[in-house]
Design a protein around this motif. Structure first.
Motif, PDB file in Angstrom:
ATOM      1  N   ALA A 102       0.831  -1.211   0.000  1.00  0.00           N
ATOM      2  CA  ALA A 102       0.000   0.000   0.000  1.00  0.00           C
ATOM      3  C   ALA A 102       0.865   1.260   0.000  1.00  0.00           C
ATOM      4  N   VAL A 103       1.861   1.295   0.878  1.00  0.00           N
ATOM      5  CA  VAL A 103       2.733   2.464   0.969  1.00  0.00           C
ATOM      6  C   VAL A 103       3.618   2.579  -0.275  1.00  0.00           C
ATOM      7  N   GLY A 104       4.175   1.454  -0.719  1.00  0.00           N
ATOM      8  CA  GLY A 104       5.090   1.481  -1.854  1.00  0.00           C
ATOM      9  C   GLY A 104       4.434   1.924  -3.138  1.00  0.00           C
ATOM     10  N   ILE A 105       3.255   1.411  -3.426  1.00  0.00           N
ATOM     11  CA  ILE A 105       2.561   1.790  -4.666  1.00  0.00           C
ATOM     12  C   ILE A 105       2.119   3.246  -4.617  1.00  0.00           C
ATOM     13  N   SER A 106       1.517   3.661  -3.504  1.00  0.00           N
ATOM     14  CA  SER A 106       1.044   5.046  -3.414  1.00  0.00           C
ATOM     15  C   SER A 106       2.198   6.038  -3.455  1.00  0.00           C
ATOM     16  N   MET A 107       3.265   5.769  -2.695  1.00  0.00           N
ATOM     17  CA  MET A 107       4.426   6.656  -2.714  1.00  0.00           C
ATOM     18  C   MET A 107       5.136   6.619  -4.054  1.00  0.00           C
ATOM     19  N   GLY A 108       5.155   5.451  -4.691  1.00  0.00           N
ATOM     20  CA  GLY A 108       5.780   5.342  -6.006  1.00  0.00           C
ATOM     21  C   GLY A 108       5.067   6.179  -7.039  1.00  0.00           C
ATOM     22  N   VAL A 109       3.743   6.210  -6.976  1.00  0.00           N
ATOM     23  CA  VAL A 109       2.966   7.046  -7.907  1.00  0.00           C
ATOM     24  C   VAL A 109       3.266   8.521  -7.667  1.00  0.00           C
ATOM     25  N   VAL A 110       3.305   8.927  -6.389  1.00  0.00           N
ATOM     26  CA  VAL A 110       3.577  10.335  -6.064  1.00  0.00           C
ATOM     27  C   VAL A 110       4.965  10.745  -6.534  1.00  0.00           C
ATOM     28  N   TYR A 193      -5.495   8.022 -13.822  1.00  0.00           N
ATOM     29  CA  TYR A 193      -4.895   6.934 -13.057  1.00  0.00           C
ATOM     30  C   TYR A 193      -5.468   5.576 -13.472  1.00  0.00           C
ATOM     31  N   ILE A 194      -6.791   5.517 -13.626  1.00  0.00           N
ATOM     32  CA  ILE A 194      -7.445   4.242 -13.919  1.00  0.00           C
ATOM     33  C   ILE A 194      -7.170   3.775 -15.341  1.00  0.00           C
ATOM     34  N   ASN A 195      -7.210   4.689 -16.316  1.00  0.00           N
ATOM     35  CA  ASN A 195      -7.141   4.312 -17.730  1.00  0.00           C
ATOM     36  C   ASN A 195      -5.742   4.363 -18.339  1.00  0.00           C
ATOM     37  N   ILE A 196      -4.824   5.119 -17.726  1.00  0.00           N
ATOM     38  CA  ILE A 196      -3.502   5.287 -18.335  1.00  0.00           C
ATOM     39  C   ILE A 196      -2.382   4.905 -17.377  1.00  0.00           C
ATOM     40  N   LEU A 197      -2.354   5.532 -16.197  1.00  0.00           N
ATOM     41  CA  LEU A 197      -1.189   5.359 -15.324  1.00  0.00           C
ATOM     42  C   LEU A 197      -1.034   3.919 -14.841  1.00  0.00           C
ATOM     43  N   PHE A 198      -2.067   3.387 -14.185  1.00  0.00           N
ATOM     44  CA  PHE A 198      -1.918   2.040 -13.614  1.00  0.00           C
ATOM     45  C   PHE A 198      -1.780   0.948 -14.680  1.00  0.00           C
ATOM     46  N   PRO A 199      -2.562   0.967 -15.780  1.00  0.00           N
ATOM     47  CA  PRO A 199      -2.334  -0.056 -16.813  1.00  0.00           C
ATOM     48  C   PRO A 199      -0.930  -0.007 -17.403  1.00  0.00           C
ATOM     49  N   SER A 200      -0.384   1.201 -17.573  1.00  0.00           N
ATOM     50  CA  SER A 200       0.954   1.326 -18.153  1.00  0.00           C
ATOM     51  C   SER A 200       2.044   0.909 -17.175  1.00  0.00           C
ATOM     52  N   ALA A 201       1.847   1.238 -15.904  1.00  0.00           N
ATOM     53  CA  ALA A 201       2.872   0.942 -14.897  1.00  0.00           C
ATOM     54  C   ALA A 201       2.743  -0.448 -14.302  1.00  0.00           C
ATOM     55  N   LEU A 202       1.687  -1.181 -14.658  1.00  0.00           N
ATOM     56  CA  LEU A 202       1.407  -2.467 -14.016  1.00  0.00           C
ATOM     57  C   LEU A 202       2.553  -3.472 -14.102  1.00  0.00           C
ATOM     58  N   PRO A 203       3.234  -3.605 -15.251  1.00  0.00           N
ATOM     59  CA  PRO A 203       4.356  -4.559 -15.292  1.00  0.00           C
ATOM     60  C   PRO A 203       5.454  -4.216 -14.280  1.00  0.00           C
ATOM     61  N   TYR A 204       5.757  -2.939 -14.121  1.00  0.00           N
ATOM     62  CA  TYR A 204       6.771  -2.524 -13.151  1.00  0.00           C
ATOM     63  C   TYR A 204       6.294  -2.767 -11.727  1.00  0.00           C
ATOM     64  N   ILE A 205       5.009  -2.478 -11.479  1.00  0.00           N
ATOM     65  CA  ILE A 205       4.459  -2.692 -10.144  1.00  0.00           C
ATOM     66  C   ILE A 205       4.553  -4.163  -9.756  1.00  0.00           C
TER      67      ILE A 205
END
Length: 280
Positions: A102-110, A193-205
């Motif tokens: 939870a902390v890593g993903i949220s802080m990583g996005v910021v 976030y829903i349509n671009i950021l998370f789908p694009s970053a998902l492999p790295y996450i």
């Protein structure tokens, strides 16, 4: 009836033969490698070249044999079975890892969406991730003053960095074309976030999550060393070492390796389900 049974037996043998023909090249080498490793270990131990007990001590030692045969026991003489020890450790890992995710993903996005924060905080993240789990034990005890929170903190602080760093990198790697489309369509932050950021970053996450689950499990021994007299595979190993029950340590190490492998495969399976094109 005899013909029917014979036909079923033939079908099973045929299916097994087909399976072995397709997968023998992947199954046989690991088995041979493992048997070779155990044989060399047995030889070195038997000849006294190494002081570790041989792998057969897991069976020949009475205490270890009982632990091996009765993983669900709760005995005054032999203690709690290794299934319950492992389960207790998994519960702690689940808590620490969930918080780290939870902390890593949220802080990583910021951090990934803010170049100034990235430049300011990246050296700190890179510095802290190099600290070994055992080094965090006295710091956690001094700061939190309680064993259970200190153990969870050690698991958290060990596993959060790969999630945070990989998430931030995934966000930074979003193609400019995607961001330009978001601006043209005037997407809200939530839609972006829903349509671009998370789908694009998902492999790295998922890369970060998969690395982190292994680190969280590796940290369990360091975490549970601080918790004297509790149920847990880490404390079990520490207690066995203090009492010189080396064969019990070997058995517990097998449990740790097997569970770690299952956790890694579980995360790979989850990645294939959520992002199948990225999990191959």
């Amino acid at each position: 009836m005899a013909v029917s049974k014979s036909r079923k037996s033939g079908d099973i043998q045929g299916a097994f033969g087909e399976f072995w023909k397709k997968n023998s090249q992947n199954i046989l080498p690991p088995i041979l490698g493992l048997l070779g490793f155990l044989f060399i270990w047995q030889f070195l131990s038997s000849t006294g070249l190494i002081k570790l007990p041989p792998p057969t001590s897991v069976w020949t030692d009475e205490r270890t044999r009982i632990l091996l045969m009765y993983p669900f026991m709760n005995s005054k003489t032999y203690g709690v079975g290794l299934f319950w020890q492992t389960l207790a450790s998994l519960e702690r890992v689940a808590k620490g890892y969930t918080l780290a995710a939870a902390v890593g993903i949220s802080m990583g996005v910021v951090v990934g969406t803010n170049p100034f924060l990235n430049k300011a905080l990246d050296p700190i993240f890179q510095f802290l991730r190099m600290v070994a789990p055992l080094a965090w034990v006295p710091i956690a005890l001094a700061a939190l003053q309680q064993n259970e929170p200190a153990a969870l903190f050690v698991i958290f602080i060990t596993s959060v960095w790969p999630i945070l760093i990989n998430t931030a990198e995934g966000v930074r790697q979003i193609p400019d074309d995607y961001n330009n489309v978001a601006k043209v369509l005037q997407l809200s932050r939530k839609e972006y976030y829903i349509n671009i950021l998370f789908p694009s970053a998902l492999p790295y996450i998922f890369t970060g999550l998969r690395i982190a689950i292994g680190l969280a499990w590796l940290a369990i021994i360091a975490a549970e060393i601080v918790m004297s007299g509790i149920t847990g595979i880490g404390f079990f190993i520490w207690n066995a070492y203090q009492q010189n029950y080396i064969s019990e340590i070997l058995l517990a190490v097998f449990y740790i390796g097997a569970v770690g492998l299952m956790l890694d495969r579980m995360m790979a399976w989850l990645q294939n389900k959520i992002a199948p094109s990225q999990g191959k």
